[in-house]
Design a protein around this motif. Structure first.
Motif, PDB file in Angstrom:
ATOM      1  N   VAL A 136       0.824  -1.202   0.000  1.00 33.76           N
ATOM      2  CA  VAL A 136       0.000   0.000   0.000  1.00 33.76           C
ATOM      3  C   VAL A 136       0.863   1.258   0.000  1.00 33.76           C
ATOM      4  O   VAL A 136       0.414   2.332  -0.412  1.00 33.76           O
ATOM      5  CB  VAL A 136      -0.963  -0.020   1.209  1.00 33.76           C
ATOM      6  N   TYR A 137       2.126   1.139   0.418  1.00 36.28           N
ATOM      7  CA  TYR A 137       3.035   2.291   0.446  1.00 36.28           C
ATOM      8  C   TYR A 137       3.884   2.389  -0.825  1.00 36.28           C
ATOM      9  O   TYR A 137       4.784   3.234  -0.884  1.00 36.28           O
ATOM     10  CB  TYR A 137       3.969   2.194   1.653  1.00 36.28           C
ATOM     11  N   ALA A 138       3.646   1.553  -1.816  1.00 40.10           N
ATOM     12  CA  ALA A 138       4.481   1.516  -3.018  1.00 40.10           C
ATOM     13  C   ALA A 138       4.557   2.901  -3.667  1.00 40.10           C
ATOM     14  O   ALA A 138       3.519   3.483  -4.011  1.00 40.10           O
ATOM     15  CB  ALA A 138       3.930   0.499  -4.009  1.00 40.10           C
ATOM     16  N   PRO A 139       5.777   3.454  -3.868  1.00 41.11           N
ATOM     17  CA  PRO A 139       5.914   4.812  -4.412  1.00 41.11           C
ATOM     18  C   PRO A 139       5.827   4.836  -5.933  1.00 41.11           C
ATOM     19  O   PRO A 139       6.781   5.219  -6.628  1.00 41.11           O
ATOM     20  CB  PRO A 139       7.309   5.220  -3.919  1.00 41.11           C
ATOM     21  N   VAL A 140       4.693   4.445  -6.472  1.00 41.49           N
ATOM     22  CA  VAL A 140       4.542   4.354  -7.922  1.00 41.49           C
ATOM     23  C   VAL A 140       4.321   5.734  -8.538  1.00 41.49           C
ATOM     24  O   VAL A 140       3.950   6.697  -7.856  1.00 41.49           O
ATOM     25  CB  VAL A 140       3.361   3.427  -8.284  1.00 41.49           C
ATOM     26  N   HIS A 141       4.537   5.793  -9.845  1.00 42.55           N
ATOM     27  CA  HIS A 141       4.347   7.043 -10.585  1.00 42.55           C
ATOM     28  C   HIS A 141       2.868   7.238 -10.891  1.00 42.55           C
ATOM     29  O   HIS A 141       2.200   6.341 -11.401  1.00 42.55           O
ATOM     30  CB  HIS A 141       5.152   6.976 -11.887  1.00 42.55           C
ATOM     31  N   GLU A 142       2.348   8.405 -10.589  1.00 42.34           N
ATOM     32  CA  GLU A 142       0.966   8.776 -10.906  1.00 42.34           C
ATOM     33  C   GLU A 142      -0.024   7.678 -10.486  1.00 42.34           C
ATOM     34  O   GLU A 142      -0.680   7.063 -11.331  1.00 42.34           O
ATOM     35  CB  GLU A 142       0.813   9.043 -12.413  1.00 42.34           C
TER      36      GLU A 142
END
Length: 659
Positions: free
Chosen positions: A258-264
């Motif tokens: 849930v904390y994954a720093p994905v783009h947009e």
């Protein structure tokens, strides 16, 4: 004229000490000016401890007007920025909500640095934007079409509670997956086609494998990123670096994803949020559902809670209008039969004649699922004379049998008990009080001679079975998927399951049974044995949201979670009492009934605090301040025999009123 003083880096120190949960200012030496950027790992001196510690640069700014001396950054561990502004904001919000530390959240979100994996990633070609072909777009649109307006809701960034179709689907490669996986995968492809990332959080590896199987061939493999604790450290760190690239992707992982720093980010979806695997056991214990709600507010993404049942937590959000429910235009449900013993049958019969006959008929066409409560042969042994529970003489643990006639063993210490004697009546005879998966398989194998019997539990994991006739005996949550669906499902031990000492045991049973019923073939009977009442009616009528609403209505007058939030405080008597006094002074809206306890639990005192959601910020701020104060007292008293040694432990949003 430029300021000759070095720039200032504001650093979050990676430490479990609560008093260090703030930003510290450090001077940036000229040698690190190009590398000491926001998000990078650094080593800094900690004066109070007299040693070097790691941390993350959160911000870099100009020096202030004061002449205070600043320690300098000792080293830049890596020039790769791994802490994004969005991830720090989410960690700070989640920690504040749970009266915890942001560094504890980041320890779950950011994997440890792997030097070789980092060098290999930096040397690899840049990641290209994944292309979503027209065929995949059309498939996604067709898969979302049964849910009226679901695609548009995902594009708008709505918050949704989705009732998943209770069925399985045949995949192009011949495999089988739950229909829920198709819906969530289609929503992720829809988001990716719009140039935005998607995050799907699932409880375990079997759910993840279903999503990966559905997505295979729909989008490029490079666009799917796995994020879970079963990966090796280098592989997980490489996946984390892939998420940091400015290219959208689909992340599939467990609760920390849930904390994954994905783009947009465009979509966050949680499957089966009632599963305890989505509850974080490590401090500060933020549930994946709560972290997803916080992230949705920060990133303005779509948020989907999907399941065959609905938790009271999600139903409360639906009731207050924060989440909107969405379902298929044409509702389908399994054919559930409430089986009970008939006249003339023994009341102790484990499998009533109706369920037995249904299994015999279904075995002519394919596999039959039999769900049981526990693994093993005989998980519980009692005295044959007085029915007193059989306990180990060494540690007091429960005795169990591994097979018929085998020497009993302790479930805690593993010691054998060949000469057991009942402390209550001095009898030496034992009786099997329950049947686990292995004993059930043994009994059904004798009842259906010549039929394959398959065991699926923690010791015998299995994800799929073929379409040939077989009796599949599985513990709750370990049921494999059958090709074409099970021709019959028999749910045993329901009365025992409902006896669990848990506020949410009804919710849990309904979830276990509904997930098993969803594996049945269309029209196949699902027999719930020996259970009546609201939970059984909700399963039979497939009205799980209505059951959640009724549970909420029953809990509201009693101020039980989730109608209110509950915080647990543990420590010595003086520490807990001081924290409660500070809380009452800081939050005057709390009434006398808000605090339950304190109760002494073998030297440790425990108290519960019930508070409304509107008071959450005040309560958690006060509790966090008490934790910091106690930590500082403990540090100052180190080495003094008469000083306080006990720390204050706080856990917010505990699911049950367990003193």
């Amino acid at each position: 004229m430029s300021d000759p003083r070095p720039r200032v880096a504001r650093v979050l120190i990676d430490s479990p000490l609560p008093q260090l949960d703030r930003l510290f200012d450090y001077a940036v030496p000229d040698a690190f000016t190009a590398e000491a950027l926001p998000g990078v790992r650094v080593k800094v001196p900690l004066r109070s401890a007299g040693r070097m510690v790691e941390g993350f640069i959160v911000d870099v700014g100009e020096p202030d007007s004061s002449d205070r001396p600043l320690s300098e950054i000792d080293a830049v561990v890596s020039a790769v920025p791994v802490l994004t502004p969005g991830l720090y904001a989410l960690a700070r919000r989640a920690a504040d909500r749970a009266a915890g530390s942001a560094s504890d959240i980041l320890r779950l979100a950011i994997p440890k640095r792997m030097v070789r994996a980092e060098k290999a990633w930096l040397a690899s070609p840049p990641v290209t934007t994944p292309e979503v072909h027209d065929a995949a777009r059309a498939w996604a649109a067709a898969s979302l079409a049964p849910f009226t307006g679901l695609g548009e809701a995902v594009s708008r960034g709505d918050r949704l509670a989705l009732d998943a179709p209770p069925s399985t689907v045949r995949l192009p490669d011949g495999g089988e997956a739950g229909a829920w996986a198709v819906v969530l995968a289609a929503a992720a492809v829809h988001s990716l086609a719009g140039g935005r990332s998607a995050i799907i959080i699932v409880p375990d590896h079997r759910d993840r494998a279903q999503l990966e199987a559905v997505l295979a061939g729909r989008v490029a493999a490079e666009a799917i990123v796995r994020d879970d604790s079963q990966q090796s450290s280098p592989v997980r760190y490489a996946a984390f670096l892939r998420m940091l690239t400015p290219v959208p992707c689909i992340v599939i992982g467990n609760r920390s994803a849930v904390y994954a720093p994905v783009h947009e980010p465009g979509l966050i979806a949680l499957w089966d949020d009632g599963d305890p695997l989505l509850a974080e056991p490590l401090s500060p214990g933020v549930h994946a559902r709560d972290a997803a709600l916080l992230r949705q507010e920060l990133d303005h993404t779509a948020l989907v809670f999907a399941g065959h049942t609905r938790t009271t937590d999600v139903e409360r959000l639906v009731a207050v209008g924060w989440v909107r429910e969405i379902s298929t235009a044409r509702r389908s449900s399994p054919r559930v039969v409430l089986s009970a013993t008939r006249e003339g049958e023994s009341r102790g019969a484990r499998v009533p004649s109706a369920a037995f006959a249904a299994a015999r008929t279904a075995l002519a066409d394919g596999p039959v699922l039999v769900q049981v409560a526990r693994p093993g042969y005989a998980p519980v042994l009692v005295c044959a004379e007085c029915r007193h529970p059989a306990r180990c003489l060494h540690c007091g643990g429960p005795l169990h049998a591994t097979s018929q006639g085998a020497t009993p063993e302790c479930g805690w210490c593993g010691r054998a008990a060949p000469a057991w004697t009942c402390p209550n009546c001095s009898s030496t005879r034992l009786r099997m009080a329950s049947a686990g998966s292995e004993r059930t398989a043994d009994e059904l194998g004798r009842a259906f001679p010549g039929t394959r019997v398959i065991i699926a539990d923690g010791a015998h994991p299995m994800s799929h079975v073929d379409a040939r006739p077989a009796l599949v005996v599985a513990t709750r949550g370990a049921e494999p998927i059958a090709a074409g669906g099970y021709r019959a499902v028999i749910l045993l031990d329901g009365d025992r399951m409902l006896l669990g000492d848990d506020l949410r045991i009804g919710e849990s049973c309904l979830r276990w049974w509904s997930n098993a019923a969803a594996l049945a073939a269309p029209g196949a009977p699902v027999h719930l044995v020996g259970v009546a009442g609201p939970v059984a009616r909700a399963l039979a009528t497939w009205t799980q949201p209505a059951y959640a609403r009724a549970e909420l209505a029953d809990r509201a007058p009693l101020r039980m979670p989730p109608t209110v939030r509950v915080a647990a405080l543990e420590g010595d008597a003086r520490t807990v009492s001081t924290a409660l006094d500070a809380l009452r002074n800081a939050v005057t809206e709390l009434d006398d009934a808000a605090v339950l306890g304190p109760v002494d639990r073998e030297g440790t005192v425990r108290a519960l605090v019930r508070f409304d959601y509107a008071l959450g910020a005040k309560v958690t701020e006060s509790l966090r301040a008490s934790v910091v104060r106690q930590a500082l007292k403990t540090r100052r008293a180190k080495g003094r025999p008469t000083g306080p040694r006990n720390t204050l432990r706080v856990r917010v949003d505990v699911p049950d009123l367990d003193l």
